[in-house]
Design an enzyme around this catalytic site. Sequence first.
Site, PDB file in Angstrom:
ATOM      1  CB  SER A  44     -64.864  29.393  -4.335  1.00  0.00           C
ATOM      2  OG  SER A  44     -65.304  28.104  -4.714  1.00  0.00           O
ATOM      3  CB  SER A  74     -73.790  54.743 -36.365  1.00  0.00           C
ATOM      4  OG  SER A  74     -74.154  56.006 -36.871  1.00  0.00           O
ATOM      5  CG  ASN A 103     -61.224  33.202  -5.737  1.00  0.00           C
ATOM      6  OD1 ASN A 103     -60.275  32.615  -5.237  1.00  0.00           O
ATOM      7  ND2 ASN A 103     -62.345  32.591  -6.093  1.00  0.00           N
ATOM      8  CE  LYS A 130     -69.147  57.976 -35.004  1.00  0.00           C
ATOM      9  NZ  LYS A 130     -68.535  57.267 -36.136  1.00  0.00           N
ATOM     10  CE  LYS A 150     -59.468  29.671  -4.447  1.00  0.00           C
ATOM     11  NZ  LYS A 150     -59.865  28.870  -5.591  1.00  0.00           N
ATOM     12  CE1 TYR A 190     -67.335  58.839 -42.318  1.00  0.00           C
ATOM     13  CE2 TYR A 190     -68.636  58.213 -44.229  1.00  0.00           C
ATOM     14  CZ  TYR A 190     -68.383  58.143 -42.871  1.00  0.00           C
ATOM     15  OH  TYR A 190     -69.187  57.356 -42.078  1.00  0.00           O
ATOM     16  CD  GLU A 250     -58.352  35.831 -10.814  1.00  0.00           C
ATOM     17  OE1 GLU A 250     -59.125  35.100 -11.444  1.00  0.00           O
ATOM     18  OE2 GLU A 250     -58.094  35.671  -9.608  1.00  0.00           O
ATOM     19  CB  THR A 286     -34.600  39.591 -12.162  1.00  0.00           C
ATOM     20  OG1 THR A 286     -33.660  38.669 -11.634  1.00  0.00           O
ATOM     21  CG2 THR A 286     -34.219  40.994 -11.706  1.00  0.00           C
ATOM     22  CG  HIS A 287     -35.052  35.792 -14.606  1.00  0.00           C
ATOM     23  ND1 HIS A 287     -35.000  35.667 -15.973  1.00  0.00           N
ATOM     24  CD2 HIS A 287     -33.983  36.560 -14.261  1.00  0.00           C
ATOM     25  CE1 HIS A 287     -33.942  36.323 -16.438  1.00  0.00           C
ATOM     26  NE2 HIS A 287     -33.309  36.870 -15.419  1.00  0.00           N
TER      27      HIS A 287
HETATM   28  N1  ARG Z   1     -72.740  57.788 -38.906  1.00  0.00           N
HETATM   29  C1  ARG Z   1     -71.667  58.209 -39.739  1.00  0.00           C
HETATM   30  C2  ARG Z   1     -70.342  57.838 -39.060  1.00  0.00           C
HETATM   31  O1  ARG Z   1     -70.352  57.584 -37.914  1.00  0.00           O
HETATM   32  C3  ARG Z   1     -71.725  59.670 -39.975  1.00  0.00           C
HETATM   33  C4  ARG Z   1     -71.077  60.127 -41.246  1.00  0.00           C
HETATM   34  C5  ARG Z   1     -71.851  59.715 -42.387  1.00  0.00           C
HETATM   35  N2  ARG Z   1     -71.371  60.279 -43.608  1.00  0.00           N
HETATM   36  C6  ARG Z   1     -71.748  59.756 -44.765  1.00  0.00           C
HETATM   37  N3  ARG Z   1     -71.294  60.325 -45.814  1.00  0.00           N
HETATM   38  N4  ARG Z   1     -72.498  58.696 -44.843  1.00  0.00           N
HETATM   39  O2  ARG Z   1     -69.309  57.785 -39.673  1.00  0.00           O
END
Ligand code: ARG
Length: 462
Positions: A276, A22, A284, A324, A282, A316, A289, A154-155
């Site tokens: 454009s 990660s 825009n 994340k 144009k 966990y 958007e 409205t509408h």
């Molecule tokens: N990279 C992991 C996460 O973002 C960290 C926690 C990892 N814990 C584990 N028991 N493998 O969740």
Amino acid sequence: MKMWSGRFTKELDSSINDFNSSISFDHVMYHEDIQGSIAHATMLGKCGIIPIDDMEKIIQGLKGILADLESGALQFDFTAEDIHMFVEQVLTERIGDAGKRLHTARSRNDQVALDLRMYLKKQLILVYDEVHKLLDAIVAKAKDNLYSVMPGYTHLQVAQPITFAHHLMAYAQMLARDLDRLNDCYHRMNYSPLGSCALAGTSYPTDREYVAELLGFDGVMQNSMDGVSDRDYCVELASCISLIMTHLSRFSEEVILWCSCEFKFVELDDAFATGSSIMPQKKNPDITELIRGKTGRANGNLVTLLTMLKGIPLAYNKDMQEDKEAIFDSIETVKLCLSAFTPMLQTMTVKTENMRAAAAKGFINATDCADYLTKKGTPFREAYKITGQLVRHCIEKGLTLETLPLEEYKQFSDIFEADLFDAIDIQNCVAQRTVIGGPAPEAVKVQIAELEGRIKMLDTQR
Ligand code: ARG
């Protein structure tokens, strides 16, 4: 070699290492990871769990890593499993055995939970500040447009006259609630999970409250299982962001309409519009958007988080690593959108004469005509019916309520007198709506003052 390789007979397959890793996205939390580790080491030393000497070496080592990451002297190793493993590995390489004591009475489970809370707290404040800037820009524009009459819809059909200030302040109210929600979210997330360890706390004599205090938390989480597996704060923040994006998206949709040559209520500054590749005429409203489009990402991220959580048992599970990218994307998206929208709004020209002309169409003062009769004693439903007949009569004759002669009014009700024309004058229609929350300039001034006071309060609660 992985830190956990003791139990294994083979190296992790390299494609699985990539799959599992990660660090490509969690490296943004390096500051929080190091700050959290410094606090943890300080506590371990203070509580006599590790020697003071080692504590000092760890703290110095961590400070060195932070400085080197910030100067660029040290680069992230993107083959590492995550930011936590990376920092610990570098620390041990640099200071030797003392580094191996850092992870005493801690797990990556409470470590990641801590880092993420700290990172999101910091980001939440940045989002708050961007929303605040937009609010200030809206209020400033509203103050300039207290008397700019425009049609209210409205509408998407012309309904009753309002002012541009009143219309803008509706968005200010939404965004003020967003600030309130962000504050609320911050306070609920401001409890430290550190010390929950893997899931069942620890038998070391740690001081969780001390670490929490060092890191600026209001207290500690009261259940170690919840400490490591709670991601409510990610969902709550993603939800706050989805609402901010929804508000921006609605506002964007209106700006898009207002820019069209059918409306022409506003004109974007050339620096905030695009052309454009084929149609030379144009101009825009791409910014708005894109914001409308990006709202889908924010909503998608919210659903990602809710769905990720809904089926996992305590405590966990690796599924949670998926938290994340979703929440980081929502944060980056909303910051980007706010930082584009605010200057676009500040620089756009308001075409008050076009707004005023549009307000003269569509029998916008029909309610006021009915109210005129009602105020002179006609029951409202009766007045409503008479006005409906008058509107039909005007349409047939190609007239408006302002241009229909009094004699013709009298054919529908003998209550009509010359003062009717004052009552249905569009400027007066607005000025008469002095009720709290109404569009009369006096009422909007009160609304602005109330909102400014409320925002000051919110700033102090931040
Ligand atoms: N990279 C992991 C996460 O973002 C960290 C926690 C990892 N814990 C584990 N028991 N493998 O969740």
